[in-house]
Design a protein around this motif. Structure first.
Motif, PDB file in Angstrom:
ATOM      1  N   PRO A   1      -2.730  -5.832   2.457  1.00  0.00           N
ATOM      2  CA  PRO A   1      -2.017  -4.685   1.868  1.00  0.00           C
ATOM      3  C   PRO A   1      -2.177  -4.550   0.356  1.00  0.00           C
ATOM      4  CG  PRO A   1      -0.629  -5.815   3.460  1.00  0.00           C
ATOM      5  CD  PRO A   1      -1.835  -6.676   3.269  1.00  0.00           C
ATOM      6  N   HIS A   2      -2.324  -5.691  -0.345  1.00  0.00           N
ATOM      7  CA  HIS A   2      -2.421  -5.607  -1.811  1.00  0.00           C
ATOM      8  C   HIS A   2      -3.874  -5.520  -2.297  1.00  0.00           C
ATOM      9  CE1 HIS A   2      -2.433  -9.880  -0.645  1.00  0.00           C
ATOM     10  NE2 HIS A   2      -3.265 -10.045  -1.661  1.00  0.00           N
ATOM     11  N   ASN A   3      -4.835  -5.359  -1.380  1.00  0.00           N
ATOM     12  CA  ASN A   3      -6.226  -5.168  -1.787  1.00  0.00           C
ATOM     13  C   ASN A   3      -6.438  -3.679  -2.070  1.00  0.00           C
ATOM     14  OD1 ASN A   3      -8.976  -5.221  -2.188  1.00  0.00           O
ATOM     15  ND2 ASN A   3      -9.465  -6.316  -0.300  1.00  0.00           N
ATOM     16  N   SER A   4      -5.885  -3.243  -3.198  1.00  0.00           N
ATOM     17  CA  SER A   4      -5.867  -1.821  -3.517  1.00  0.00           C
ATOM     18  C   SER A   4      -7.272  -1.250  -3.710  1.00  0.00           C
ATOM     19  CB  SER A   4      -5.032  -1.578  -4.780  1.00  0.00           C
ATOM     20  OG  SER A   4      -5.537  -2.358  -5.860  1.00  0.00           O
ATOM     21  N   GLY A   5      -8.177  -2.058  -4.238  1.00  0.00           N
ATOM     22  CA  GLY A   5      -9.539  -1.567  -4.460  1.00  0.00           C
ATOM     23  C   GLY A   5     -10.228  -1.214  -3.146  1.00  0.00           C
ATOM     24  N   MET A   6     -10.090  -2.082  -2.136  1.00  0.00           N
ATOM     25  CA  MET A   6     -10.725  -1.839  -0.843  1.00  0.00           C
ATOM     26  C   MET A   6     -10.060  -0.677  -0.125  1.00  0.00           C
ATOM     27  SD  MET A   6     -13.206  -3.071   1.094  1.00  0.00           S
ATOM     28  CE  MET A   6     -13.669  -1.423   1.541  1.00  0.00           C
ATOM     29  N   LEU A   7      -8.730  -0.615  -0.214  1.00  0.00           N
ATOM     30  CA  LEU A   7      -8.009   0.479   0.440  1.00  0.00           C
ATOM     31  C   LEU A   7      -8.372   1.825  -0.186  1.00  0.00           C
ATOM     32  CD1 LEU A   7      -4.493  -1.174   0.900  1.00  0.00           C
ATOM     33  CD2 LEU A   7      -6.216  -0.752   2.657  1.00  0.00           C
ATOM     34  N   GLY A   8      -8.499   1.858  -1.515  1.00  0.00           N
ATOM     35  CA  GLY A   8      -8.896   3.093  -2.187  1.00  0.00           C
ATOM     36  C   GLY A   8     -10.298   3.519  -1.812  1.00  0.00           C
ATOM     37  N   LEU A   9     -11.215   2.535  -1.699  1.00  0.00           N
ATOM     38  CA  LEU A   9     -12.585   2.838  -1.301  1.00  0.00           C
ATOM     39  C   LEU A   9     -12.618   3.400   0.119  1.00  0.00           C
ATOM     40  CD1 LEU A   9     -15.638   2.775  -1.758  1.00  0.00           C
ATOM     41  CD2 LEU A   9     -15.635   0.354  -1.085  1.00  0.00           C
ATOM     42  N   CYS A  10     -11.822   2.803   1.006  1.00  0.00           N
ATOM     43  CA  CYS A  10     -11.790   3.277   2.394  1.00  0.00           C
ATOM     44  C   CYS A  10     -11.283   4.723   2.469  1.00  0.00           C
ATOM     45  CB  CYS A  10     -10.899   2.363   3.238  1.00  0.00           C
ATOM     46  SG  CYS A  10     -11.651   0.763   3.608  1.00  0.00           S
ATOM     47  N   GLU A  11     -10.226   5.013   1.713  1.00  0.00           N
ATOM     48  CA  GLU A  11      -9.720   6.394   1.703  1.00  0.00           C
ATOM     49  C   GLU A  11     -10.791   7.359   1.203  1.00  0.00           C
ATOM     50  OE1 GLU A  11      -5.110   7.022   1.172  1.00  0.00           O
ATOM     51  OE2 GLU A  11      -5.883   5.783  -0.472  1.00  0.00           O
ATOM     52  N   HIS A  12     -11.501   6.956   0.134  1.00  0.00           N
ATOM     53  CA  HIS A  12     -12.547   7.795  -0.432  1.00  0.00           C
ATOM     54  C   HIS A  12     -13.675   8.049   0.572  1.00  0.00           C
ATOM     55  CE1 HIS A  12     -15.123   9.580  -3.494  1.00  0.00           C
ATOM     56  NE2 HIS A  12     -16.091   8.743  -3.130  1.00  0.00           N
ATOM     57  N   LEU A  13     -13.967   7.031   1.442  1.00  0.00           N
ATOM     58  CA  LEU A  13     -15.058   7.139   2.409  1.00  0.00           C
ATOM     59  C   LEU A  13     -14.616   7.782   3.721  1.00  0.00           C
ATOM     60  CD1 LEU A  13     -16.784   3.675   1.838  1.00  0.00           C
ATOM     61  CD2 LEU A  13     -17.665   5.918   1.171  1.00  0.00           C
ATOM     62  N   GLY A  14     -13.362   8.203   3.816  1.00  0.00           N
ATOM     63  CA  GLY A  14     -12.911   8.923   4.996  1.00  0.00           C
ATOM     64  C   GLY A  14     -12.327   8.064   6.093  1.00  0.00           C
ATOM     65  N   PHE A  15     -11.945   6.822   5.787  1.00  0.00           N
ATOM     66  CA  PHE A  15     -11.298   5.978   6.783  1.00  0.00           C
ATOM     67  C   PHE A  15      -9.848   6.419   6.973  1.00  0.00           C
ATOM     68  CE2 PHE A  15     -14.885   3.348   5.871  1.00  0.00           C
ATOM     69  CZ  PHE A  15     -15.021   2.447   6.912  1.00  0.00           C
ATOM     70  N   VAL A  16      -9.327   6.186   8.160  1.00  0.00           N
ATOM     71  CA  VAL A  16      -7.901   6.380   8.428  1.00  0.00           C
ATOM     72  C   VAL A  16      -7.225   5.031   8.290  1.00  0.00           C
ATOM     73  CG1 VAL A  16      -6.191   7.046  10.149  1.00  0.00           C
ATOM     74  CG2 VAL A  16      -8.346   8.310   9.970  1.00  0.00           C
ATOM     75  N   LEU A  17      -6.107   4.984   7.530  1.00  0.00           N
ATOM     76  CA  LEU A  17      -5.399   3.738   7.263  1.00  0.00           C
ATOM     77  C   LEU A  17      -4.130   3.653   8.108  1.00  0.00           C
ATOM     78  CD1 LEU A  17      -7.336   4.055   4.814  1.00  0.00           C
ATOM     79  CD2 LEU A  17      -5.554   3.046   3.379  1.00  0.00           C
ATOM     80  N   HIS A  18      -3.860   2.451   8.618  1.00  0.00           N
ATOM     81  CA  HIS A  18      -2.671   2.250   9.440  1.00  0.00           C
ATOM     82  C   HIS A  18      -2.055   0.900   9.104  1.00  0.00           C
ATOM     83  CE1 HIS A  18      -0.613   0.752  13.144  1.00  0.00           C
ATOM     84  NE2 HIS A  18      -0.049   1.952  13.048  1.00  0.00           N
ATOM     85  N   ASN A  19      -0.775   0.904   8.698  1.00  0.00           N
ATOM     86  CA  ASN A  19      -0.077  -0.338   8.398  1.00  0.00           C
ATOM     87  C   ASN A  19       0.255  -1.079   9.686  1.00  0.00           C
ATOM     88  OD1 ASN A  19       0.127  -0.343   5.526  1.00  0.00           O
ATOM     89  ND2 ASN A  19       1.584   1.352   5.690  1.00  0.00           N
ATOM     90  N   ASN A  20      -0.327  -2.246   9.842  1.00  0.00           N
ATOM     91  CA  ASN A  20      -0.059  -3.091  11.012  1.00  0.00           C
ATOM     92  C   ASN A  20       1.036  -4.063  10.625  1.00  0.00           C
ATOM     93  OD1 ASN A  20      -0.092  -4.982  13.098  1.00  0.00           O
ATOM     94  ND2 ASN A  20      -2.300  -4.792  13.415  1.00  0.00           N
ATOM     95  N   MET A  21       2.281  -3.670  10.841  1.00  0.00           N
ATOM     96  CA  MET A  21       3.429  -4.456  10.404  1.00  0.00           C
ATOM     97  C   MET A  21       3.497  -5.800  11.122  1.00  0.00           C
ATOM     98  SD  MET A  21       4.505  -2.329   8.217  1.00  0.00           S
ATOM     99  CE  MET A  21       6.041  -3.092   7.724  1.00  0.00           C
ATOM    100  N   GLU A  22       3.061  -5.816  12.380  1.00  0.00           N
ATOM    101  CA  GLU A  22       3.142  -7.042  13.172  1.00  0.00           C
ATOM    102  C   GLU A  22       2.231  -8.133  12.605  1.00  0.00           C
ATOM    103  OE1 GLU A  22       2.400  -8.495  17.802  1.00  0.00           O
ATOM    104  OE2 GLU A  22       2.564  -6.361  17.321  1.00  0.00           O
ATOM    105  N   GLU A  23       1.017  -7.747  12.175  1.00  0.00           N
ATOM    106  CA  GLU A  23       0.057  -8.715  11.651  1.00  0.00           C
ATOM    107  C   GLU A  23       0.109  -8.826  10.126  1.00  0.00           C
ATOM    108  OE1 GLU A  23      -1.771 -10.648  13.490  1.00  0.00           O
ATOM    109  OE2 GLU A  23      -1.208  -9.740  15.413  1.00  0.00           O
ATOM    110  N   GLY A  24       0.811  -7.909   9.466  1.00  0.00           N
ATOM    111  CA  GLY A  24       0.898  -7.946   8.017  1.00  0.00           C
ATOM    112  C   GLY A  24      -0.383  -7.534   7.319  1.00  0.00           C
ATOM    113  N   VAL A  25      -1.142  -6.611   7.940  1.00  0.00           N
ATOM    114  CA  VAL A  25      -2.406  -6.154   7.369  1.00  0.00           C
ATOM    115  C   VAL A  25      -2.477  -4.632   7.498  1.00  0.00           C
ATOM    116  CG1 VAL A  25      -3.628  -8.306   7.896  1.00  0.00           C
ATOM    117  CG2 VAL A  25      -3.613  -6.438   9.574  1.00  0.00           C
ATOM    118  N   VAL A  26      -3.537  -4.071   6.937  1.00  0.00           N
ATOM    119  CA  VAL A  26      -3.803  -2.646   7.081  1.00  0.00           C
ATOM    120  C   VAL A  26      -5.084  -2.490   7.893  1.00  0.00           C
ATOM    121  CG1 VAL A  26      -4.286  -0.471   5.919  1.00  0.00           C
ATOM    122  CG2 VAL A  26      -2.724  -2.128   4.867  1.00  0.00           C
ATOM    123  N   ASP A  27      -4.981  -1.798   9.017  1.00  0.00           N
ATOM    124  CA  ASP A  27      -6.165  -1.498   9.822  1.00  0.00           C
ATOM    125  C   ASP A  27      -6.797  -0.211   9.307  1.00  0.00           C
ATOM    126  OD1 ASP A  27      -5.822  -3.680  11.585  1.00  0.00           O
ATOM    127  OD2 ASP A  27      -4.344  -2.547  12.741  1.00  0.00           O
TER     128      ASP A  27
END
Length: 905
Positions: free
Chosen positions: A858-884
């Protein structure tokens, strides 16, 4: 093909048994009984045309159309001629998978069954149902309480997946395994299945949680290239063992011919399985002996063995087998021998093997074995016990049982006999201690595992980067050959020599011509003495020398110094050819300079082709007897330096060379370069149906080709995908740095290790979800020596340093791919991460993958921002504590693909 809908076989919630009956001897009745006996939790629906209301107290229906619900799986046990109609009815009902336990459909030796087989193939193609069989045994999965088979014995729970081609053989193996308390996670056979294939089952089973070992029984290779890909992927995560029947072409039940140029196709099967990471054994019982040798506590097998026996005779048996299998007896340290002197009587030697008294005592046995396992020069210990008066076999077994729980080293046991050893063997089985009926079997199994580990280590060795002097001339030669030749033609010698030269081979000075007059003219351009070769049609093809001495007529004249001797020599050779080969006309002549072979050493090398496995490379002794000598070893392309060296060292030629060479390392490098260049020839010219070259050792470290023959065929791809050079690219960063972007190679291991060492702990943690710094050779080899069929990794290289890696693992059906990416801390802000991600997305899209996904902290903001820019859909996986993160790449074509794709609810 693929793993599409295979979950219907492995995880059905409802099963319809077509042809179920309580009649004695009914196949369908046996299936229902086994399903009930395994306590299958799903619904079982018997179908019988006679209209029985119940079968084994289960409500039954008389027609498929009367099924109230659509079952996940149908098991067909009806007569062969009804099967196509039954499948159509099931398809109309909406059933997606069926097992055909019906026999007779594929009996090729009886013409009356051929129409049934043809109709079945047509129906399967029409319905796209997943079909396992006909003539299959069924499927057994003890962990899921599923026995959908006609096995006559129950199957115990275990961690072995057994996949075979012969149902009758599997039935006997399961009977034998049950008596030995061997358990399984899966048992299944294919029979004559034309839809669900062996690669499909391997790809699915390797993902199953209870599977640690996969045992494969092969009658035929079948879909060879797909099988190699599946086996390579499986052996990266599991121990895979195989027994291959039909080893000899002389067998009337063998359908595959031995490729030209090989005395036995079995050597090619051996090499193929080894390259795929599979341990091949000779017999079915040896599969389980090797499994027995795998202690749950010990996964490695060192080569240094110590033997303890209470008798000289059994120790000799063990030693004979160890020497026969090229094993290694451990040399005990002086500290160990000194300790043994305090434990043994004075008349007992303290060398290996350690021979104890027949009246073996538990305390002494435990003390001796404990001393041996603490010796750093000992990798494993074999303990042999012979029953006798004053020898309590069970007490000795228990003494070893206590010891094995305290050591990580492998301890093998052989309690010989039957009556007195039965309880001890059962105890060893319960304790997970490898036990064998005879010392011979123990050594065989031990050496299988040692050899397998040795092969795996060789495959993981970091290959050297060899510079191969390949010119672009080969492209022109290739174009000219394809313009002037058709499949089935022999390769004109002029083109064969030109092709070799374009890949840097040293070839003899020669000229090919069509007439004697032209030959006399061309000879003047070549230094004397001359060699004259007369070519006739049969011998312009490779592998022309046969087993018959008449067929080995050598149409060659040597030591020609005078021009006037050329024509008479040609006429004499033509006369001999006309007598021996009356239907093979003379087509041309070659005049070449005569070269002397140092130490008379000749060797042959070249390219062959197998109907199922595609092209292969061979190397071995040369000369006119090359085709009848056993000294011709094979390897699958592509080759690197390590694999080429391994191929060379397996030959008798290498043994002779090693005795005669004053600079063996230099000569070995030359030969390695030749074989790697030959590997490039295979990959660049897939039309080569056969290519045979004969060469001599002219000087120390210098070799020259003196004879060549080739054949043109239809293009065929290799079983293993080569390095995809077409995917190489360049990138100029925002800071004006120039990077070479290319697929990763095995030679990149040192660069990758240095790259990981330079990264910050935070960067490593964001990539691996843990702050790690050390990566062992086995891990690095797995990261760099990838299977391009199932995985792709692009690296960014600048100034011989690695600055970034993006990787994608593709599922066997090309539906989804999981990615990872990591960039050097120095490259922040250069756009390198964005470029690498774009590159892998383009590759996956072009390949036809439907979806790419990843997992991000969740705190890997650089990777998450890149994914949004490339058209990925983000989903908070609360059970695993990660972002799919997920990105769709290509549209779905079939409904079954949706089940394999990641979706958010």
């Amino acid at each position: 093909m693929g793993t599409r809908s295979l979950e219907l076989f492995f995880q059905p919630s409802s099963i319809a048994v077509i042809g179920a009956s309580e009649r004695e001897g009914s196949l369908g009745g046996a299936i229902v009984r086994n399903l009930l006996g395994s306590e299958f939790s799903g619904q079982i629906i018997p179908v019988n045309s006679r209209g029985y209301p119940t079968i084994y107290d289960l409500p039954a229906v008389s027609r498929i159309g009367e099924l109230e619900e659509v079952p996940d799986l149908a098991i067909i046990c009806t007569p062969a001629d009804t099967v196509p109609k039954v499948i159509k009815q099931l398809h109309k009902k909406g059933v997606g998978a069926a097992m055909l336990l019906t026999g007779g459909i594929a009996r090729a030796r009886s013409w009356q069954f051929r129409p049934s087989s043809d109709r079945l193939d047509h129906v399967v193609e029409q319905t796209r149902m997943r079909i396992l069989g006909p003539d299959c045994l069924g499927i057994v999965m003890p962990w899921r309480n599923l026995n959908a088979s006609f096995l006559h014995v129950p199957v115990r729970k275990g961690n072995i997946a057994y996949i075979g081609q012969s149902g009758t053989l599997a039935s006997g193996v399961m009977d034998w395994a049950y008596s030995r308390n061997i358990g399984f996670s899966h048992v299944m056979t294919l029979g004559k299945s034309q839809d669900v294939s062996l690669p499909d089952l391997i790809d699915y089973v390797v993902q199953e949680p209870h599977v640690r070992t996969i045992l494969i029984q092969l009658d035929e290779i079948g879909s060879g290239k797909a099988l190699v890909r599946s086996l390579r992927a499986a052996s990266r995560h599991k121990l895979v063992l195989a027994v291959k029947n039909n080893r000899f072409q002389q067998s009337p039940l063998s359908r595959i011919e031995t490729p030209k140029g090989l005395r036995s196709r079995d050597s090619l099967i051996d090499e193929t399985l080894a390259r795929a990471g599979v341990l091949r054994v000779s017999a079915t019982d040896e599969l389980f002996d090797c499994v027995d040798a795998l202690s749950p506590r010990q996964k490695t097998f060192g080569p240094r063995l110590a033997i303890v026996a209470n008798g000289r005779g059994p120790a000799i048996l063990a030693m004979d087998r160890l020497i026969h299998d090229h094993g290694r007896l451990a040399e005990l340290s002086e500290k160990t021998r000194s300790h043994l002197r305090g434990l043994l009587p004075e008349y007992v030697k303290t060398s290996n093997p350690v021979l104890l008294n027949p009246e073996l005592k538990p305390n002494q046995l435990a003390a001796v074995v404990n001393t041996l396992v603490t010796d750093r020069k000992v990798d494993a210990v074999l303990v042999i016990n012979i029953p006798s008066l004053g020898n309590d076999s069970m007490a000795n077994a228990r003494a070893l049982g206590e010891l094995t729980r305290k050591t990580q080293k492998t301890i093998l046991t052989s309690w010989m006999g039957e009556h007195t050893a039965e309880d001890s063997r059962e105890y060893f089985d319960q304790q997970g201690i490898p036990t064998f009926d005879t010392p011979d079997n123990a050594i065989k199994s031990y050496m299988y595992m040692v050899q397998h580990q040795r092969t795996q280590s060789l495959l993981r060795e970091t290959p050297e980067s060899l510079e191969i002097p390949i010119s672009q001339m080969h492209e022109d030669v290739d174009r000219q050959i394809l313009e002037s030749h058709r499949p089935g033609d022999y390769l004109l010698p002029t083109y064969a020599w030109a092709l070799l030269e374009s890949y840097g081979f040293a070839v003899c000075e020669n000229h090919y011509c069509n007439t004697i007059t032209e030959m006399l003219t061309l000879a003047q351009r070549i230094e004397k003495p001359w060699v004259l070769r007369v070519h006739h049609r049969d011998y312009l093809y490779p592998f022309a020398y046969g087993d018959n001495p008449r067929e080995r007529l050598r149409a060659v004249a040597r030591e020609i110094y005078k021009e006037s001797d050329l024509a008479p020599a040609a006429e004499r050779l033509e006369s001999s050819i006309a007598e021996a080969f009356p239907h093979s006309p003379v087509l041309g002549y070659t005049v070449q300079k005569q070269y002397r072979a140092l130490d008379n050493l000749q060797f042959s090398f070249g390219i062959g082709r197998d109907d199922e496995l595609g092209p292969y490379i061979f190397f071995g002794g040369g000369g006119s007897t090359a085709d009848i000598l056993v000294d011709r070893e094979v390897a699958l392309p592509p080759l690197n330096a390590n694999l080429a060296e391994k191929l060379i060292k397996r030959t008798h030629f290498y043994k002779v060379l090693s005795e005669r060479s004053d600079n063996l390392e230099r000569e070995l490098i030359t030969l390695e370069r030749w074989l790697v260049a030959l590997s490039h020839m295979v990959l660049n010219h897939p039309w080569i149906a056969g290519f045979e070259a004969n060469a001599i050792r002219q000087q120390v470290g210098r070799y020259r080709v003196i004879g060549v023959a080739g054949e043109v065929g239809l293009p065929v791809k290799p079983a293993m995908q080569p390095y995809p050079v077409e995917l190489e690219d360049q990138y100029q960063s925002k800071h004006d740095n120039h990077y070479r972007i290319r697929p990763i190679r095995g030679e990149d291991e040192p660069l990758l290790e240095q790259f990981y060492q330079r990264l910050s702990q935070e960067s490593l943690r964001l990539r691996f979800f843990t702050a790690r710094r050390q990566f062992d050779h086995k891990e690095l080899a797995r990261f760099t020596q990838i299977d391009y069929d199932r995985e792709m990794a692009f690296v960014a290289i600048r100034d011989n340093k690695l600055y970034g890696v993006v990787r994608a693992w593709v599922d066997p059906d090309d539906v989804t791919a999981e990615y990872s990416v990591i960039i050097d801390d120095e490259c922040r802000g250069e756009g390198l991460g964005h470029h690498l991600m774009t590159r892998i997305i383009e590759y996956l899209t072009d390949r036809g993958v439907l979806q790419v996904f990843g997992t991000v902290l969740p705190h890997n903001s650089g990777m998450l921002g890149l994914c949004e820019h490339l058209g990925f859909v983000l989903h908070n996986n609360m059970e695993e504590g990660v972002v799919d993160v997920v990105k769709e790449l290509n549209p779905m074509q079939y409904g079954w693909q949706r089940k394999k794709m990641l979706t958010f609810r």
